[in-house]
Write a protein that holds these residues in place. Structure first.
Motif, PDB file in Angstrom:
ATOM      1  N   ARG A   1       0.818  -1.212   0.000  1.00  0.00           N
ATOM      2  CA  ARG A   1       0.000   0.000   0.000  1.00  0.00           C
ATOM      3  C   ARG A   1       0.860   1.273   0.000  1.00  0.00           C
ATOM      4  N   ILE A   2       2.104   1.118   0.430  1.00  0.00           N
ATOM      5  CA  ILE A   2       2.959   2.318   0.460  1.00  0.00           C
ATOM      6  C   ILE A   2       3.519   2.663  -0.923  1.00  0.00           C
ATOM      7  N   VAL A   3       3.226   1.795  -1.894  1.00  0.00           N
ATOM      8  CA  VAL A   3       3.770   2.048  -3.233  1.00  0.00           C
ATOM      9  C   VAL A   3       2.933   3.101  -3.960  1.00  0.00           C
ATOM     10  N   GLY A   4       3.420   4.350  -3.961  1.00  0.00           N
ATOM     11  CA  GLY A   4       2.718   5.439  -4.647  1.00  0.00           C
ATOM     12  C   GLY A   4       3.229   5.621  -6.057  1.00  0.00           C
ATOM     13  N   PRO A   5       2.687   6.583  -6.792  1.00  0.00           N
ATOM     14  CA  PRO A   5       3.056   6.806  -8.196  1.00  0.00           C
ATOM     15  C   PRO A   5       4.563   6.931  -8.474  1.00  0.00           C
ATOM     16  N   PRO A   6       5.323   7.735  -7.710  1.00  0.00           N
ATOM     17  CA  PRO A   6       6.742   7.842  -8.059  1.00  0.00           C
ATOM     18  C   PRO A   6       7.474   6.506  -7.902  1.00  0.00           C
ATOM     19  N   ARG A   7       7.096   5.776  -6.851  1.00  0.00           N
ATOM     20  CA  ARG A   7       7.741   4.464  -6.637  1.00  0.00           C
ATOM     21  C   ARG A   7       7.367   3.485  -7.745  1.00  0.00           C
ATOM     22  N   LYS A   8       6.122   3.598  -8.187  1.00  0.00           N
ATOM     23  CA  LYS A   8       5.679   2.705  -9.264  1.00  0.00           C
ATOM     24  C   LYS A   8       6.539   2.918 -10.506  1.00  0.00           C
ATOM     25  N   LYS A   9       6.832   4.178 -10.775  1.00  0.00           N
ATOM     26  CA  LYS A   9       7.644   4.516 -11.941  1.00  0.00           C
ATOM     27  C   LYS A   9       9.034   3.869 -11.806  1.00  0.00           C
ATOM     28  N   ARG A  10       9.596   4.000 -10.612  1.00  0.00           N
ATOM     29  CA  ARG A  10      10.927   3.459 -10.374  1.00  0.00           C
ATOM     30  C   ARG A  10      10.906   1.922 -10.511  1.00  0.00           C
ATOM     31  N   ILE A  11       9.860   1.305  -9.958  1.00  0.00           N
ATOM     32  CA  ILE A  11       9.749  -0.165 -10.032  1.00  0.00           C
ATOM     33  C   ILE A  11       9.610  -0.629 -11.481  1.00  0.00           C
ATOM     34  N   ALA A  12       8.784   0.120 -12.249  1.00  0.00           N
ATOM     35  CA  ALA A  12       8.578  -0.231 -13.655  1.00  0.00           C
ATOM     36  C   ALA A  12       9.906  -0.168 -14.400  1.00  0.00           C
ATOM     37  N   ALA A  13      10.652   0.901 -14.150  1.00  0.00           N
ATOM     38  CA  ALA A  13      11.944   1.056 -14.830  1.00  0.00           C
ATOM     39  C   ALA A  13      12.904  -0.054 -14.406  1.00  0.00           C
ATOM     40  N   GLY A  14      12.900  -0.325 -13.117  1.00  0.00           N
ATOM     41  CA  GLY A  14      13.810  -1.338 -12.587  1.00  0.00           C
ATOM     42  C   GLY A  14      13.522  -2.734 -13.103  1.00  0.00           C
ATOM     43  N   SER A  15      12.272  -3.008 -13.406  1.00  0.00           N
ATOM     44  CA  SER A  15      11.912  -4.362 -13.826  1.00  0.00           C
ATOM     45  C   SER A  15      11.723  -4.460 -15.334  1.00  0.00           C
ATOM     46  N   GLY A  16      11.931  -3.354 -16.006  1.00  0.00           N
ATOM     47  CA  GLY A  16      11.754  -3.373 -17.462  1.00  0.00           C
ATOM     48  C   GLY A  16      10.303  -3.577 -17.857  1.00  0.00           C
ATOM     49  N   THR A  17       9.400  -3.088 -17.011  1.00  0.00           N
ATOM     50  CA  THR A  17       7.976  -3.191 -17.347  1.00  0.00           C
ATOM     51  C   THR A  17       7.401  -1.780 -17.399  1.00  0.00           C
ATOM     52  N   SER A  18       6.081  -1.668 -17.289  1.00  0.00           N
ATOM     53  CA  SER A  18       5.475  -0.344 -17.328  1.00  0.00           C
ATOM     54  C   SER A  18       4.673  -0.095 -16.050  1.00  0.00           C
ATOM     55  N   VAL A  19       4.354   1.178 -15.808  1.00  0.00           N
ATOM     56  CA  VAL A  19       3.551   1.516 -14.630  1.00  0.00           C
ATOM     57  C   VAL A  19       2.215   0.772 -14.680  1.00  0.00           C
ATOM     58  N   ALA A  20       1.651   0.687 -15.884  1.00  0.00           N
ATOM     59  CA  ALA A  20       0.371  -0.021 -16.026  1.00  0.00           C
ATOM     60  C   ALA A  20       0.497  -1.460 -15.546  1.00  0.00           C
ATOM     61  N   GLU A  21       1.603  -2.077 -15.878  1.00  0.00           N
ATOM     62  CA  GLU A  21       1.798  -3.467 -15.465  1.00  0.00           C
ATOM     63  C   GLU A  21       1.961  -3.586 -13.951  1.00  0.00           C
ATOM     64  N   VAL A  22       2.658  -2.617 -13.385  1.00  0.00           N
ATOM     65  CA  VAL A  22       2.830  -2.618 -11.932  1.00  0.00           C
ATOM     66  C   VAL A  22       1.463  -2.480 -11.271  1.00  0.00           C
ATOM     67  N   ASN A  23       0.663  -1.539 -11.800  1.00  0.00           N
ATOM     68  CA  ASN A  23      -0.695  -1.363 -11.277  1.00  0.00           C
ATOM     69  C   ASN A  23      -1.504  -2.647 -11.376  1.00  0.00           C
ATOM     70  N   ARG A  24      -1.393  -3.277 -12.520  1.00  0.00           N
ATOM     71  CA  ARG A  24      -2.173  -4.487 -12.740  1.00  0.00           C
ATOM     72  C   ARG A  24      -1.796  -5.566 -11.714  1.00  0.00           C
ATOM     73  N   LEU A  25      -0.504  -5.697 -11.486  1.00  0.00           N
ATOM     74  CA  LEU A  25      -0.062  -6.701 -10.516  1.00  0.00           C
ATOM     75  C   LEU A  25      -0.615  -6.413  -9.118  1.00  0.00           C
ATOM     76  N   ILE A  26      -0.533  -5.132  -8.716  1.00  0.00           N
ATOM     77  CA  ILE A  26      -0.996  -4.784  -7.378  1.00  0.00           C
ATOM     78  C   ILE A  26      -2.497  -5.028  -7.243  1.00  0.00           C
ATOM     79  N   LYS A  27      -3.226  -4.681  -8.287  1.00  0.00           N
ATOM     80  CA  LYS A  27      -4.670  -4.906  -8.273  1.00  0.00           C
ATOM     81  C   LYS A  27      -4.970  -6.403  -8.170  1.00  0.00           C
ATOM     82  N   LYS A  28      -4.294  -7.153  -8.991  1.00  0.00           N
ATOM     83  CA  LYS A  28      -4.503  -8.597  -9.023  1.00  0.00           C
ATOM     84  C   LYS A  28      -4.187  -9.209  -7.661  1.00  0.00           C
ATOM     85  N   PHE A  29      -3.112  -8.705  -7.068  1.00  0.00           N
ATOM     86  CA  PHE A  29      -2.706  -9.252  -5.779  1.00  0.00           C
ATOM     87  C   PHE A  29      -3.746  -8.958  -4.704  1.00  0.00           C
TER      88      PHE A  29
END
Ligand SMILES: Nc1nc2c(ncn2[C@@H]2O[C@H](COP(=O)(O)OP(=O)(O)OP(=O)(O)O)[C@@H](O)[C@H]2O)c(=O)[nH]1
Ligand SMILES: [Mg+2]
Length: 443
Positions: A388-416
């Motif tokens: 829950r602490i993962v906000g927009p700026p962190r999402k961007k960093r995670i997406a870049a770090g994993s070679g994915t996109s913010v949308a994908e990060v969002n999708r994973l969190i929602k799914k989880f």
């Protein structure tokens, strides 16, 4: 063959594989059923006793009753005992290299299937790149030589024959001929003989001594049931067998021969005859036959893998987390990694009885799972423990770090989130829960 015994064992497997709890009494009942089934299948009494005692001894231990999947553990024990009953692992023919002639002597009672087996074996060895010659050493039954010649012509393999009544002479000359013509294998068909006929026993011993076979195989008819075992014992005493070809495995014989031969005589079944045609010869694989008898998918390797990877405590821990919905992305990641240790998720699922074939290649997207894993790996430990602490700026960093996109990060969190909710629901429903835990435990 083995149909009835397979029916009964499959029933026991089915009954046990879903059980999360078993008692000493369950085991006792199952073992009793097994005993009756084996005796009914004409399995040697000594063999049955040994089987039953070993199974009880191993299955009554704490390990089984307290394990995560006691039912599957029990099945695994029965399976292991069945494999060892059938001879542990596949026994190949002990053939020598192509520079010498490896002699295979076939012997057995009248009508057991020796002549047919000679042709089947020759064809098989030829397809494996060997160059077999067959020798017609049944000089007793009229038309026996002719029968082998016809078969030889049919499969394109030369038959050595002589117009004489002296089997030893034919065998010896066949070996000379094989050497001269650079055949690497000589398969000798012999006359069907009764154990009690001493003259015929003497003849086969003389043939053996003349050609010094690497394999002396008893061709035994599965339909004779337990008699096959006695026959093997006698022939072994007289001639020293190296193995058995069990013919007419396609018949509805009860299985006693297949299941008793190895334990009683110590001689491995090397091949089984499964029909009248020359193609109808199969290597004998104890593991496969045991799996077939127990009517399972690959439940055994699944259990083995689960045992390596999950301990009771881990499973309980996980259960608690799921019920209290404190299951985090960190736990989620751990599950992926466990599954990976067990091989691909696809192959894992296909090993679950009843699931094989139901899930197609497209249903489990391993690539998508890898991406999810990459996303979680790009999170800090804190983030994994509380997404829950993962906000927009962190999402961007995670997406870049994993070679994915913010949308994908969002999708994973929602799914989880959704998954966690569902798990909680399952946890509240006792029946669903036990189904789910059985699967999680297995995984
Ligand atoms: N269904 C089935 N029939 C078989 C198999 N093996 C042999 N037979 C049949 O059993 C009969 C006897 O086979 P043979 O190969 O002639 O037996 P044999 O041991 O050479 O017999 P003798 O030379 O008379 O001692 C034939 O009708 C074969 O077709 C098998 O694996 N399955
Ligand atoms: Mg014959």
């Amino acid at each position: 063959m083995l149909d009835r015994i397979t029916d009964k064992f499959s029933e026991i497997t089915r009954e046990f594989s879903g059980k999360n709890r078993i008692s000493e009494k369950n085991i006792e009942d199952a073992v009793n059923e097994i005993k009756v089934t084996l005796l009914d299948a004409d399995v040697n009494l000594r063999v049955v006793r040994r089987f039953v005692n070993k199974t009880i001894k191993e299955a009554s231990g704490e390990d089984v009753l307290k394990s995560i999947n006691p039912g599957q553990m029990f099945i695994k024990i029965v399976y292991d005992k069945m494999v060892s009953l059938l001879g542990d692992s596949r026994q190949e023919l002990e053939l020598k290299g192509p520079d010498t002639v490896s002699v295979i002597l076939l012997l057995g009672l009248q009508g057991a299937g020796k002549t047919t087996a000679a042709a089947k074996l020759a064809k098989r060895l030829q397809s494996e790149g060997r160059t077999p010659l067959m020798a017609a050493c049944d000089l007793i039954r009229p038309a026996a030589v002719e029968q082998l010649s016809v078969l030889g012509e049919q499969i394109g393999i030369e038959v050595y024959k002589e117009d004489t009544k002296n089997a030893v002479k034919v065998a010896r000359n066949a070996l000379k001929y094989a050497k001269k013509k650079q055949y690497d294998t000589l398969i000798i068909d012999t006359a069907g003989r009764l154990q009690i006929d001493q003259d015929m026993m003497k003849e086969i011993i003389a043939v053996r001594d003349a050609v010094n076979p690497v394999e002396a195989l008893l061709v035994a008819d599965a339909m004779t049931g337990q008699n096959a075992v006695e026959i093997a014992e006698t022939f072994d005493k007289e001639v020293s067998l190296t193995g058995v070809i069990l013919t007419k495995f396609d018949s509805d014989a009860r299985g006693g021969a297949a299941l008793s031969l190895k334990s009683i005589t110590g001689k491995p079944i090397k091949f089984i005859g499964v029909g009248e045609k020359v193609e109808d010869l199969e290597p004998f694989y104890p593991e496969r036959i045991a799996s077939r008898i127990l009517g399972m998918g690959d439940v055994v390797s699944l259990v083995e893998k689960a045992q390596e990877n999950a301990t009771q405590e881990e499973a309980e821990e996980l259960e608690k987390k799921i019920i209290s919905a404190t299951f985090t992305l960190e736990d989620y990641l751990l599950q992926f990694q466990k599954m990976r240790k067990m091989g691909s998720i696809q192959s894992l699922v296909s090993m679950i009885p009843g699931m094989a074939g139901k899930i197609g290649d497209g249903d489990i997207d391993e690539k998508a799972i890898k991406r999810e894993e990459a996303i979680i790996l790009s999170m800090t430990l804190q983030e994994r423990r509380n997404h829950r602490i993962v906000g927009p700026p962190r999402k961007k960093r995670i997406a870049a770090g994993s070679g994915t996109s913010v949308a994908e990060v969002n999708r994973l969190i929602k799914k989880f989130d959704k998954m966690r909710l569902m798990m909680k629901k399952i946890a509240k429903n006792k029946k669903l829960q036990s189904q789910f835990m059985a699967q999680m435990g297995g995984m």
